[in-house]
Design a protein around this motif. Structure first.
Motif, short mmCIF file in Angstrom:
data_model
loop_
_atom_site.label_atom_id
_atom_site.label_comp_id
_atom_site.label_asym_id
_atom_site.label_seq_id
_atom_site.Cartn_x
_atom_site.Cartn_y
_atom_site.Cartn_z
N ARG A 88 8.61 5.35 -4.55
CA ARG A 88 9.88 5.22 -3.84
C ARG A 88 9.72 4.30 -2.63
NH1 ARG A 88 10.36 10.13 -1.39
NH2 ARG A 88 9.81 9.17 0.60
N PHE A 89 10.73 3.46 -2.42
CA PHE A 89 10.71 2.60 -1.24
C PHE A 89 12.14 2.18 -0.92
CE2 PHE A 89 10.14 0.11 -5.03
CZ PHE A 89 10.93 -1.01 -4.87
N ASP A 90 12.34 1.67 0.29
CA ASP A 90 13.66 1.19 0.68
C ASP A 90 13.52 -0.16 1.37
OD1 ASP A 90 12.92 1.70 3.39
OD2 ASP A 90 13.59 3.78 3.19
N LEU A 91 14.61 -0.73 1.78
CA LEU A 91 14.58 -2.06 2.40
C LEU A 91 13.81 -2.04 3.71
CD1 LEU A 91 18.18 -3.46 1.76
CD2 LEU A 91 16.26 -3.17 0.19
N GLN A 105 0.83 -1.20 0.00
CA GLN A 105 0.00 0.00 0.00
C GLN A 105 0.87 1.26 0.00
OE1 GLN A 105 -2.57 -0.17 3.40
NE2 GLN A 105 -3.15 -2.30 3.04
N ALA A 106 0.41 2.25 -0.76
CA ALA A 106 1.08 3.56 -0.73
C ALA A 106 1.00 4.12 0.68
CB ALA A 106 0.42 4.51 -1.72
N GLY A 107 2.11 4.63 1.16
CA GLY A 107 2.17 5.15 2.51
C GLY A 107 2.60 4.12 3.53
N LYS A 108 2.72 2.87 3.07
CA LYS A 108 3.18 1.80 3.96
C LYS A 108 4.47 1.20 3.43
CE LYS A 108 1.60 -2.35 6.40
NZ LYS A 108 0.52 -3.37 6.54
N GLU A 109 4.36 0.31 2.44
CA GLU A 109 5.58 -0.29 1.87
C GLU A 109 6.29 0.64 0.90
OE1 GLU A 109 3.17 -3.55 3.44
OE2 GLU A 109 2.69 -2.00 1.94
N TYR A 110 5.55 1.58 0.31
CA TYR A 110 6.17 2.50 -0.65
C TYR A 110 5.48 3.86 -0.55
CZ TYR A 110 2.10 1.58 -3.66
OH TYR A 110 0.82 1.48 -4.16
N VAL A 111 6.14 4.86 -1.13
CA VAL A 111 5.62 6.23 -1.16
C VAL A 111 5.36 6.61 -2.60
CG1 VAL A 111 6.14 8.65 -0.73
CG2 VAL A 111 6.80 6.93 0.96
N GLU A 112 4.21 7.18 -2.87
CA GLU A 112 3.93 7.70 -4.20
C GLU A 112 4.34 9.16 -4.24
OE1 GLU A 112 0.38 7.91 -7.58
OE2 GLU A 112 0.02 6.91 -5.63
N LEU A 113 5.27 9.49 -5.11
CA LEU A 113 5.78 10.85 -5.19
C LEU A 113 4.70 11.80 -5.70
CD1 LEU A 113 9.30 10.15 -6.77
CD2 LEU A 113 8.76 10.55 -4.36
N LYS A 114 4.62 12.96 -5.09
CA LYS A 114 3.61 13.95 -5.49
C LYS A 114 3.90 14.49 -6.88
CE LYS A 114 2.43 15.44 -0.80
NZ LYS A 114 2.41 16.57 0.18
N SER A 115 5.19 14.61 -7.20
CA SER A 115 5.59 15.10 -8.52
C SER A 115 6.43 14.02 -9.21
CB SER A 115 6.40 16.39 -8.40
OG SER A 115 5.63 17.41 -7.78
N PRO A 116 5.86 13.27 -10.15
CA PRO A 116 6.62 12.23 -10.85
C PRO A 116 7.87 12.78 -11.52
CG PRO A 116 4.28 12.01 -11.31
CD PRO A 116 4.46 13.33 -10.60
N VAL A 117 8.92 11.99 -11.51
CA VAL A 117 10.20 12.39 -12.10
C VAL A 117 10.34 11.73 -13.48
CG1 VAL A 117 12.71 12.35 -11.82
CG2 VAL A 117 11.21 12.54 -9.80
N PRO A 118 10.70 12.49 -14.52
CA PRO A 118 10.83 11.89 -15.86
C PRO A 118 11.84 10.74 -15.87
CG PRO A 118 10.85 14.28 -15.98
CD PRO A 118 10.94 13.94 -14.53
N VAL A 119 11.56 9.71 -16.66
CA VAL A 119 12.44 8.56 -16.76
C VAL A 119 13.47 8.81 -17.85
CG1 VAL A 119 10.68 6.98 -15.91
CG2 VAL A 119 10.91 7.36 -18.38
#
Length: 209
Positions: A182-185, A26-40
């Protein structure tokens, strides 16, 4: 008929299991959804970025697990490493990585650099120390030094610093999927679980295309 029913039950069970697994993340738990997406860096592909530091013991321990996973990624997924630079030796090692990439030898010596720092306890904190070490692994010493101080490398270093800021990272190793998640270990629950989160987010992006 019994075989058809059994097959249908298996398919439903597999689908239910996949959905149940997906709901674990879930967003806010295992990962964070960035408010402003970064171009790939490669539009048209799903990008997975690992932000790391050569001096980070957690990054070093993560390498074998990560490399095995990267080796099995499908063609529509692009993986790239970005050095995190928080000042001091972080910046020095970040510039080292960018230099190796610019010279096209990063894949050849990446593991050796990690081993030198964590197994052999070499600091590799100056360009000369790096050049001497890399020369032992077939990298031209003078070419490395000139590339390390080149305008192109310094420009890429600044781009990578801005990229890490855009991702809003606070530590390493951190992973970012398609410039959005975004997420980390720690947030994921460990190295293996982090890659499961990555797989889930890759599938999420693939389904949205």
């Amino acid at each position: 008929m019994r075989n058809l029913i059994f097959t249908a039950v298996l398919a439903f069970t597999g689908l239910f299991g996949a959905l149940a697994h997906a709901q674990e993340y879930q967003a806010g738990k295992e990962y964070v959804e960035l408010k402003s997406p970064v171009p790939v860096s490669q539009p048209g592909k799903i990008e997975v970025v690992e932000l790391f530091w050569y001096g980070c013991p957690h990054c070093y321990a993560f390498e074998p697990t990560l490399n095995a996973w990267v080796g099995k990624l499908p063609e529509d997924v692009h993986f790239k490493r970005v050095p995190a630079m928080f000042g001091g030796v972080w910046n020095v090692h970040g510039q080292l990585f960018v230099t190796l990439e610019a010279m096209g030898v990063e894949q050849k010596v990446h593991d050796a650099v990690f081993n030198a720092i964590h197994k052999e306890h070499q600091k590799l904190a100056t360009p000369d120390e790096m050049a001497d070490f890399l020369a032992e692994h077939g990298v031209d010493r003078e070419k490395f030094l000139s590339t390390y101080d080149s305008f192109a490398v310094k420009g890429q270093v600044e781009k990578d610093k801005k990229l890490a800021m855009a991702y809003q990272i606070t530590g390493v190793p951190t992973m970012v999927v398609n410039g959005k998640y975004r997420f980390d270990l720690g947030s994921a629950g460990g190295p293996d679980e982090a890659l499961k989160v990555a797989d889930y987010l890759i599938q999420k992006e693939r389904a949205a295309q």
